[in-house]
Design a protein around this motif. Structure first.
Motif, PDB file in Angstrom:
ATOM      1  N   ARG A  30       0.839  -1.224   0.052  1.00  0.00           N
ATOM      2  CA  ARG A  30       0.036   0.030  -0.096  1.00  0.00           C
ATOM      3  C   ARG A  30       0.796   1.286  -0.027  1.00  0.00           C
ATOM      4  NH1 ARG A  30      -2.272   0.467   4.552  1.00  0.00           N
ATOM      5  NH2 ARG A  30      -2.480  -1.827   5.003  1.00  0.00           N
ATOM      6  N   GLU A  31       1.942   1.395   0.894  1.00  0.00           N
ATOM      7  CA  GLU A  31       2.678   2.445   1.127  1.00  0.00           C
ATOM      8  C   GLU A  31       4.043   2.538   0.313  1.00  0.00           C
ATOM      9  OE1 GLU A  31       2.941   3.247   5.428  1.00  0.00           O
ATOM     10  OE2 GLU A  31       1.114   1.923   5.708  1.00  0.00           O
ATOM     11  N   LYS A  32       4.328   1.737  -0.280  1.00  0.00           N
ATOM     12  CA  LYS A  32       5.741   1.538  -1.315  1.00  0.00           C
ATOM     13  C   LYS A  32       6.636   2.447  -0.495  1.00  0.00           C
ATOM     14  CE  LYS A  32       3.743  -0.188  -5.348  1.00  0.00           C
ATOM     15  NZ  LYS A  32       2.462  -0.396  -4.691  1.00  0.00           N
ATOM     16  N   PRO A  33       7.492   1.845   0.705  1.00  0.00           N
ATOM     17  CA  PRO A  33       8.538   2.713   0.946  1.00  0.00           C
ATOM     18  C   PRO A  33       9.707   2.441   0.024  1.00  0.00           C
ATOM     19  CG  PRO A  33       8.355   0.370   1.983  1.00  0.00           C
ATOM     20  CD  PRO A  33       7.080   0.508   1.273  1.00  0.00           C
ATOM     21  N   ASP A  34      10.605   3.163  -0.064  1.00  0.00           N
ATOM     22  CA  ASP A  34      11.805   3.092  -0.910  1.00  0.00           C
ATOM     23  C   ASP A  34      12.565   1.852  -0.785  1.00  0.00           C
ATOM     24  OD1 ASP A  34      11.518   5.918  -2.374  1.00  0.00           O
ATOM     25  OD2 ASP A  34      11.580   6.376  -0.016  1.00  0.00           O
ATOM     26  N   ALA A  35      12.875   1.419   0.616  1.00  0.00           N
ATOM     27  CA  ALA A  35      13.399   0.094   0.687  1.00  0.00           C
ATOM     28  C   ALA A  35      13.185  -0.485   2.249  1.00  0.00           C
ATOM     29  CB  ALA A  35      14.876   0.494   0.654  1.00  0.00           C
ATOM     30  N   ILE A  36      13.730  -1.487   2.224  1.00  0.00           N
ATOM     31  CA  ILE A  36      13.280  -2.400   3.527  1.00  0.00           C
ATOM     32  C   ILE A  36      14.779  -2.756   4.108  1.00  0.00           C
ATOM     33  CG2 ILE A  36      12.269  -4.431   4.854  1.00  0.00           C
ATOM     34  CD1 ILE A  36      10.183  -4.418   2.745  1.00  0.00           C
ATOM     35  N   ALA A  37      15.171  -2.457   5.325  1.00  0.00           N
ATOM     36  CA  ALA A  37      16.404  -2.817   5.869  1.00  0.00           C
ATOM     37  C   ALA A  37      15.836  -4.048   7.024  1.00  0.00           C
ATOM     38  CB  ALA A  37      17.000  -1.763   6.573  1.00  0.00           C
ATOM     39  N   LEU A  38      16.409  -5.141   6.862  1.00  0.00           N
ATOM     40  CA  LEU A  38      16.061  -6.287   7.769  1.00  0.00           C
ATOM     41  C   LEU A  38      17.490  -6.680   8.735  1.00  0.00           C
ATOM     42  CD1 LEU A  38      14.446  -9.676   6.679  1.00  0.00           C
ATOM     43  CD2 LEU A  38      15.113  -9.268   8.766  1.00  0.00           C
ATOM     44  N   THR A  39      17.135  -6.356   9.949  1.00  0.00           N
ATOM     45  CA  THR A  39      18.338  -6.594  10.990  1.00  0.00           C
ATOM     46  C   THR A  39      18.460  -7.920  11.554  1.00  0.00           C
ATOM     47  OG1 THR A  39      17.093  -4.985  12.240  1.00  0.00           O
ATOM     48  CG2 THR A  39      18.773  -4.155  10.989  1.00  0.00           C
ATOM     49  N   GLY A  40      18.231  -8.761  10.924  1.00  0.00           N
ATOM     50  CA  GLY A  40      18.766 -10.173  11.194  1.00  0.00           C
ATOM     51  C   GLY A  40      17.672 -11.002  11.909  1.00  0.00           C
ATOM     52  N   ASP A  41      18.223 -12.296  12.429  1.00  0.00           N
ATOM     53  CA  ASP A  41      17.224 -13.318  12.783  1.00  0.00           C
ATOM     54  C   ASP A  41      16.184 -13.852  12.002  1.00  0.00           C
ATOM     55  OD1 ASP A  41      19.035 -13.875  15.031  1.00  0.00           O
ATOM     56  OD2 ASP A  41      17.524 -13.115  16.502  1.00  0.00           O
ATOM     57  N   LEU A  42      16.699 -13.983  10.454  1.00  0.00           N
ATOM     58  CA  LEU A  42      15.533 -14.516   9.889  1.00  0.00           C
ATOM     59  C   LEU A  42      14.882 -15.749  10.058  1.00  0.00           C
ATOM     60  CD1 LEU A  42      17.474 -12.247   8.453  1.00  0.00           C
ATOM     61  CD2 LEU A  42      17.340 -13.606   6.072  1.00  0.00           C
ATOM     62  N   THR A  43      15.847 -16.609  10.946  1.00  0.00           N
ATOM     63  CA  THR A  43      15.209 -17.909  11.265  1.00  0.00           C
ATOM     64  C   THR A  43      15.071 -18.079  12.747  1.00  0.00           C
ATOM     65  OG1 THR A  43      17.238 -19.083  11.242  1.00  0.00           O
ATOM     66  CG2 THR A  43      16.169 -18.729   9.146  1.00  0.00           C
ATOM     67  N   MET A  44      14.596 -19.342  13.088  1.00  0.00           N
ATOM     68  CA  MET A  44      14.581 -19.739  14.545  1.00  0.00           C
ATOM     69  C   MET A  44      15.832 -20.487  14.810  1.00  0.00           C
ATOM     70  SD  MET A  44      12.913 -19.040  17.271  1.00  0.00           S
ATOM     71  CE  MET A  44      13.681 -19.551  18.328  1.00  0.00           C
ATOM     72  N   ARG A  45      15.923 -21.289  14.228  1.00  0.00           N
ATOM     73  CA  ARG A  45      17.087 -22.464  14.287  1.00  0.00           C
ATOM     74  C   ARG A  45      18.158 -22.634  12.910  1.00  0.00           C
ATOM     75  NH1 ARG A  45      17.774 -21.158  18.935  1.00  0.00           N
ATOM     76  NH2 ARG A  45      16.499 -22.151  20.562  1.00  0.00           N
ATOM     77  N   ALA A  46      18.077 -21.831  12.166  1.00  0.00           N
ATOM     78  CA  ALA A  46      18.859 -21.830  10.847  1.00  0.00           C
ATOM     79  C   ALA A  46      18.610 -23.027  10.152  1.00  0.00           C
ATOM     80  CB  ALA A  46      20.324 -21.626  11.150  1.00  0.00           C
ATOM     81  N   ARG A  47      17.467 -23.905  10.110  1.00  0.00           N
ATOM     82  CA  ARG A  47      17.254 -24.798   9.373  1.00  0.00           C
ATOM     83  C   ARG A  47      16.916 -24.648   7.994  1.00  0.00           C
ATOM     84  NH1 ARG A  47      13.529 -25.567  13.970  1.00  0.00           N
ATOM     85  NH2 ARG A  47      13.955 -27.197  15.042  1.00  0.00           N
ATOM     86  N   HIS A  48      17.171 -25.684   7.189  1.00  0.00           N
ATOM     87  CA  HIS A  48      17.094 -25.164   5.696  1.00  0.00           C
ATOM     88  C   HIS A  48      15.702 -24.834   5.168  1.00  0.00           C
ATOM     89  CE1 HIS A  48      21.222 -26.354   4.802  1.00  0.00           C
ATOM     90  NE2 HIS A  48      21.130 -27.333   5.578  1.00  0.00           N
ATOM     91  N   ARG A  49      14.625 -25.637   5.981  1.00  0.00           N
ATOM     92  CA  ARG A  49      13.311 -25.138   5.468  1.00  0.00           C
ATOM     93  C   ARG A  49      13.033 -23.878   6.133  1.00  0.00           C
ATOM     94  NH1 ARG A  49      12.523 -29.183   9.770  1.00  0.00           N
ATOM     95  NH2 ARG A  49      11.487 -28.459  11.541  1.00  0.00           N
ATOM     96  N   GLU A  50      13.484 -23.242   7.362  1.00  0.00           N
ATOM     97  CA  GLU A  50      13.209 -21.966   7.814  1.00  0.00           C
ATOM     98  C   GLU A  50      13.922 -20.899   6.544  1.00  0.00           C
ATOM     99  OE1 GLU A  50      13.182 -23.410  12.404  1.00  0.00           O
ATOM    100  OE2 GLU A  50      14.848 -22.302  11.647  1.00  0.00           O
ATOM    101  N   PHE A  51      15.201 -21.134   6.269  1.00  0.00           N
ATOM    102  CA  PHE A  51      15.835 -20.245   5.360  1.00  0.00           C
ATOM    103  C   PHE A  51      14.922 -20.157   3.907  1.00  0.00           C
ATOM    104  CE2 PHE A  51      19.868 -20.163   7.696  1.00  0.00           C
ATOM    105  CZ  PHE A  51      20.062 -19.066   7.893  1.00  0.00           C
ATOM    106  N   ALA A  52      14.161 -21.277   3.726  1.00  0.00           N
ATOM    107  CA  ALA A  52      13.719 -21.510   2.444  1.00  0.00           C
ATOM    108  C   ALA A  52      12.559 -20.764   2.464  1.00  0.00           C
ATOM    109  CB  ALA A  52      13.312 -22.751   1.929  1.00  0.00           C
ATOM    110  N   ALA A  53      11.674 -20.740   3.382  1.00  0.00           N
ATOM    111  CA  ALA A  53      10.549 -19.991   3.963  1.00  0.00           C
ATOM    112  C   ALA A  53      10.862 -18.403   4.067  1.00  0.00           C
ATOM    113  CB  ALA A  53       9.781 -20.463   5.184  1.00  0.00           C
ATOM    114  N   ALA A  54      11.914 -17.954   4.727  1.00  0.00           N
ATOM    115  CA  ALA A  54      12.360 -16.654   4.903  1.00  0.00           C
ATOM    116  C   ALA A  54      12.463 -16.129   3.288  1.00  0.00           C
ATOM    117  CB  ALA A  54      13.395 -16.456   5.768  1.00  0.00           C
ATOM    118  N   CYS A  55      13.413 -16.957   2.524  1.00  0.00           N
ATOM    119  CA  CYS A  55      13.761 -16.669   1.163  1.00  0.00           C
ATOM    120  C   CYS A  55      12.396 -16.401   0.386  1.00  0.00           C
ATOM    121  CB  CYS A  55      14.309 -17.769   0.643  1.00  0.00           C
ATOM    122  SG  CYS A  55      15.278 -17.012  -1.031  1.00  0.00           S
ATOM    123  N   ARG A  56      11.642 -17.084   0.474  1.00  0.00           N
ATOM    124  CA  ARG A  56      10.344 -16.838  -0.542  1.00  0.00           C
ATOM    125  C   ARG A  56       9.520 -15.690  -0.081  1.00  0.00           C
ATOM    126  NH1 ARG A  56       9.699 -22.278   0.235  1.00  0.00           N
ATOM    127  NH2 ARG A  56       8.395 -22.246   2.098  1.00  0.00           N
TER     128      ARG A  56
END
Ligand SMILES: [Fe+2]
Ligand SMILES: [Fe+2]
Length: 282
Positions: free
Chosen positions: A29-55
């Motif tokens: 809706r608001e279309k910011p110019d960019a997004i900064a994501l400061t870490g902890d993309l996953t809970m336990r760095a499992r491959h399936r968690e990274f795949a979901a975060a990536c999607r």
């Protein structure tokens, strides 16, 4: 005016689908110019968690920059953690990260994670000499007049700590950043938002922390920071799922022990893993 959404600690594996859908909605809706994501993309760095975060990150319709968090280093595989700790994160960083095109503003990364530390709690931060040198070199190479926002996972300092700091070498790093006049240091990890001016021997520096969009909330509802940058002015609004006003969302001190409480169903440490220390109940 530049508009940056600062999000953090999405923790796929214990993500909050309602919070993530809300963020996607706000972005569309608001279309910011960019997004900064400061870490902890996953809970336990499992491959399936990274795949979901990536999607999820790849589907965001604006450029995103990502930092690595302590939860993004292999947790169940100590050998990989020691010998190739950033492999899983780098693979998705390569896919999701796009260059930001922000007039007069640069987002500069500072790594605060460590594969191993000589202390009990590895979830805490560490600014290595090489990581700080990389960050400072990037700042020093910016065209004159560019405003630097430094993005890292762990807040570099907290209040009232003696000895066992949340981020080792953080005070020194913060002083170096103050000396270079950075506009602000953006971080995550504590799962509550803040916007503080911290004194250093080299002058004051602004520290901005984003909350979490996961189920691992600490003392405030899921949130993200909406930054409006206009010349030297950075205005921060903490947007949250429960319509709590910004001042009530911002904590006044970064606590020494910033770990959020465990959630029901959250995995416990496997045998041989280094456990995290549970925080006092707030
Ligand atoms: Fe986190
Ligand atoms: Fe963290």
């Amino acid at each position: 005016m530049t508009r940056l959404f600062h999000i953090s600690d999405i923790h796929f594996g214990l993500e909050d689908p309602r919070a993530l859908a809300w963020l996607v909605d706000c972005v569309a809706r608001e279309k910011p110019d960019a997004i900064a994501l400061t870490g902890d993309l996953t809970m336990r760095a499992r491959h399936r968690e990274f795949a979901a975060a990536c999607r999820w990150i790849s589907a965001l319709p604006v450029p995103v920059t990502v930092e690595v968090g302590n939860h993004d280093l292999p947790y169940f595989n100590p050998i990989e953690r020691f010998f190739d700790p950033y492999r899983r994160f780098r693979a998705i960083e390569h896919v999701v990260e796009r260059p930001l095109d922000l007039p007069g503003i640069a987002v500069i990364p500072l790594k605060t994670t460590a594969r191993a530390q000589w202390r009990f709690n590895w979830s805490k931060g560490h600014v290595g000499k090489g990581a700080l040198a990389d960050c400072l070199a990037q700042i020093d190479a910016l065209p004159p007049g560019t405003r630097a926002l430094v993005a890292c996972h762990h807040p570099l300092v907290e209040a009232g700590t003696k000895g066992n700091a949340l981020t080792r070498n953080g005070s020194r790093a913060l002083a170096e950043l103050a000396r270079r006049g950075v506009a602000a240091v953006l971080s995550g990890h504590v799962h509550d938002a803040f916007d503080l001016i911290h004194p250093t021997p080299e002058g004051p520096v602004r520290m901005i922390g984003a909350g979490t969009l996961s189920l691992r909330t600490r003392s405030t509802p899921p949130s993200f920071n909406d930054l409006r940058i206009d010349g030297a002015d950075i205005h921060v609004t903490v947007r949250n799922l429960e319509a709590v006003p910004t001042p009530a969302m911002q904590i006044e001190d970064v606590p020494e022990n910033a770990l959020p409480p465990r959630q029901p169903g959250e995995p416990v440490a496997p045998v041989g893993a280094v456990p995290e220390v549970d925080p006092p109940v707030h």
